[in-house]
Design a protein around this motif. Structure first.
Motif, PDB file in Angstrom:
ATOM      1  N   LEU A 127       1.209  -1.482  -0.115  1.00  0.00           N
ATOM      2  CA  LEU A 127      -0.117   0.442   0.083  1.00  0.00           C
ATOM      3  C   LEU A 127       0.842   1.756   0.279  1.00  0.00           C
ATOM      4  N   PRO A 128       2.207   1.607   0.896  1.00  0.00           N
ATOM      5  CA  PRO A 128       2.246   3.265   0.380  1.00  0.00           C
ATOM      6  C   PRO A 128       3.404   3.046  -0.820  1.00  0.00           C
ATOM      7  N   PHE A 129       3.661   1.353  -1.363  1.00  0.00           N
ATOM      8  CA  PHE A 129       3.978   1.781  -2.654  1.00  0.00           C
ATOM      9  C   PHE A 129       3.674   2.177  -3.512  1.00  0.00           C
ATOM     10  N   LEU A 130       2.016   1.041  -3.343  1.00  0.00           N
ATOM     11  CA  LEU A 130       1.411   2.101  -4.256  1.00  0.00           C
ATOM     12  C   LEU A 130       0.358   3.062  -4.451  1.00  0.00           C
ATOM     13  N   SER A 131       0.575   4.007  -3.513  1.00  0.00           N
ATOM     14  CA  SER A 131       0.587   5.557  -3.167  1.00  0.00           C
ATOM     15  C   SER A 131       1.311   6.376  -3.576  1.00  0.00           C
ATOM     16  N   LEU A 132       2.856   6.271  -3.625  1.00  0.00           N
ATOM     17  CA  LEU A 132       3.705   6.229  -4.174  1.00  0.00           C
ATOM     18  C   LEU A 132       3.813   6.675  -6.219  1.00  0.00           C
ATOM     19  N   PHE A 133       3.825   4.947  -6.078  1.00  0.00           N
ATOM     20  CA  PHE A 133       3.531   4.577  -7.435  1.00  0.00           C
ATOM     21  C   PHE A 133       2.851   5.980  -8.075  1.00  0.00           C
ATOM     22  N   LEU A 134       1.389   5.391  -7.850  1.00  0.00           N
ATOM     23  CA  LEU A 134       0.100   6.436  -8.757  1.00  0.00           C
ATOM     24  C   LEU A 134       0.641   8.195  -8.293  1.00  0.00           C
ATOM     25  N   VAL A 135       0.706   8.440  -7.638  1.00  0.00           N
ATOM     26  CA  VAL A 135       0.862   9.886  -7.789  1.00  0.00           C
ATOM     27  C   VAL A 135       2.649  10.469  -9.101  1.00  0.00           C
ATOM     28  N   ALA A 136       3.086   9.283  -8.605  1.00  0.00           N
ATOM     29  CA  ALA A 136       4.331  10.234 -10.137  1.00  0.00           C
ATOM     30  C   ALA A 136       3.718   9.271 -10.959  1.00  0.00           C
ATOM     31  N   PHE A 137       3.844   8.039 -11.247  1.00  0.00           N
ATOM     32  CA  PHE A 137       3.044   7.497 -12.509  1.00  0.00           C
ATOM     33  C   PHE A 137       1.997   8.658 -12.878  1.00  0.00           C
ATOM     34  N   GLY A 138       0.946   9.092 -12.517  1.00  0.00           N
ATOM     35  CA  GLY A 138       0.179  10.684 -13.667  1.00  0.00           C
ATOM     36  C   GLY A 138       1.047  11.693 -14.048  1.00  0.00           C
ATOM     37  N   GLY A 139       2.278  12.298 -13.346  1.00  0.00           N
ATOM     38  CA  GLY A 139       2.902  12.843 -13.433  1.00  0.00           C
ATOM     39  C   GLY A 139       3.538  12.399 -15.241  1.00  0.00           C
ATOM     40  N   TRP A 140       4.144  11.349 -14.676  1.00  0.00           N
ATOM     41  CA  TRP A 140       5.214  11.134 -16.345  1.00  0.00           C
ATOM     42  C   TRP A 140       4.477  10.674 -17.275  1.00  0.00           C
ATOM     43  N   ALA A 141       3.123  10.121 -17.002  1.00  0.00           N
ATOM     44  CA  ALA A 141       2.860   9.909 -18.374  1.00  0.00           C
ATOM     45  C   ALA A 141       1.696  10.932 -18.858  1.00  0.00           C
ATOM     46  N   ILE A 142       1.685  12.173 -18.232  1.00  0.00           N
ATOM     47  CA  ILE A 142       0.992  13.412 -18.720  1.00  0.00           C
ATOM     48  C   ILE A 142       2.021  13.973 -19.394  1.00  0.00           C
ATOM     49  N   GLY A 143       3.274  14.042 -18.772  1.00  0.00           N
ATOM     50  CA  GLY A 143       4.260  14.749 -19.187  1.00  0.00           C
ATOM     51  C   GLY A 143       4.850  14.162 -21.080  1.00  0.00           C
ATOM     52  N   MET A 144       5.281  12.381 -21.207  1.00  0.00           N
ATOM     53  CA  MET A 144       5.535  12.021 -21.724  1.00  0.00           C
ATOM     54  C   MET A 144       4.653  12.463 -23.295  1.00  0.00           C
ATOM     55  N   ARG A 145       3.367  11.899 -22.608  1.00  0.00           N
ATOM     56  CA  ARG A 145       2.198  12.452 -23.816  1.00  0.00           C
ATOM     57  C   ARG A 145       2.602  13.677 -24.482  1.00  0.00           C
TER      58      ARG A 145
END
Length: 330
Positions: free
Chosen positions: A195-213
């Motif tokens: 659960l701690p990993f998932l919360s960190l992963f999801l927030v960072a994932f959103g930023g990288w996906a928008i930036g790369m798009r």
């Protein structure tokens, strides 16, 4: 090239000196008296015993000398690898307390940073050329990247932990278990880690996906892409060039966001009572433990500086333009 890395090393060295100085100063601005708090915890009932005990603890902690001398002594002991003795867990050395917590923080940070960066870049690149995926990734990515780490951690703990009962919501492992290299203990570690990993992963994932798009769309509309398309180059080749060029700003963004990700990890550990550096910082503040607070902050600063230096080296390796410019300058 030697001149470039020499300049970089000097910048990081100056940053380290400033960070160590601030690290030494900030705990001393905290209200309260750590030695008095420690004496209170020991339940000293004899008033005559307080004075000699206070003198002893101040001498042990190095608080019986002027501030400038404390600062010099701090540097001398730091260069020897000695960060002092913890007030909260007296007489355990600070380095020993931090060593126990570091593996938990690294186990959260390293997978969360690497996997979110890789997955975010891949999904963002796909979203740039698939309309249905773009319509999903863009709004979801904006929601995730705007979500505070603490709030998402609480939401995950409530939904998957308390209501769903799938994962535990506190601690590094169950209290009835003893640390050992067994399948049961490793599985229990994983369930507390997820659960701690998932919360960190999801927030960072959103930023990288928008930036790369956004970067892929920009690259596909650049002059070189239009020129290659005019020459009849395959669309897959153009996209491959666009992806490589878009990775460079994302690599720079990783260096810039590293401090934010580390801060997010520390806050997430507090939410889940995960026994890493973040939970250690909270305990040090609550117990007015100057030395543990200094040591933990210092470890975080050194870790972020080293990670940024590694990213600088990787950037030079993957971007030939930087290497050519450095050779031309030399």
């Amino acid at each position: 090239m030697h001149r470039y890395f020499g300049r970089k090393t000097l910048i990081y060295l100056l940053t380290f000196i400033v960070a160590v100085t601030l690290n030494w100063l900030i705990p001393r601005f905290m209200p309260g008296d750590p030695v008095l708090r420690m004496l209170t915890r020991t339940s000293v009932s004899n008033p005559e015993a307080i004075a000699p005990m206070r003198e002893y603890y101040e001498r042990v902690f190095g608080l019986d000398v002027p501030l400038w001398q404390q600062y010099v002594n701090y540097w001398v002991q730091l260069l020897k690898g000695n960060m002092g003795v913890s007030v909260w867990l007296f007489p355990t050395p600070v380095t020993e307390v931090i060593t126990r917590a570091v593996p938990y923080t690294l186990a959260l940070l390293i997978p969360a940073i690497l996997l979110s960066w890789i997955a975010g870049n891949k999904v963002g690149a796909l979203a740039a050329r698939r309309k249905w995926l773009d319509n999903t990734v863009l709004p979801v990515g904006y929601v995730l990247t705007a979500t505070p780490y603490m709030w998402l951690g609480i939401l995950l703990a409530w939904s998957l932990g308390i209501v769903g009962g799938i994962f535990p919501v506190a601690g590094g492992y169950s209290f009835e278990l003893r640390p050992e290299w067994s399948l049961a203990f490793v599985g229990n570690l994983f369930s507390h880690w997820f659960l701690p990993f998932l919360s960190l992963f999801l927030v960072a994932f959103g930023g990288w996906a928008i930036g790369m798009r956004n970067l892929i769309i920009y690259e596909l509309e650049a002059d070189y892409a239009n020129y290659l398309e005019t020459l009849g180059a395959p669309r897959s080749l153009i996209r491959r060039y666009a992806f490589r060029n878009a990775l460079l700003p994302q690599l720079t963004g990783l260096a810039l966001q590293l401090g934010v990700l580390v801060a997010g990890a520390l806050v997430t550990e507090i939410v889940f009572a995960y026994p890493g550096l973040g939970y250690l910082i909270l305990s040090a503040i609550q117990n007015q433990d100057f030395f543990l607070l200094q040591g933990t902050f210092l470890f975080v600063v050194i870790g972020v500086l080293l990670a940024n230096f590694v990213i600088d080296v990787i950037y030079v390796i993957v971007d030939p333009r930087v290497r050519v410019g450095m050779q031309g300058a030399s």
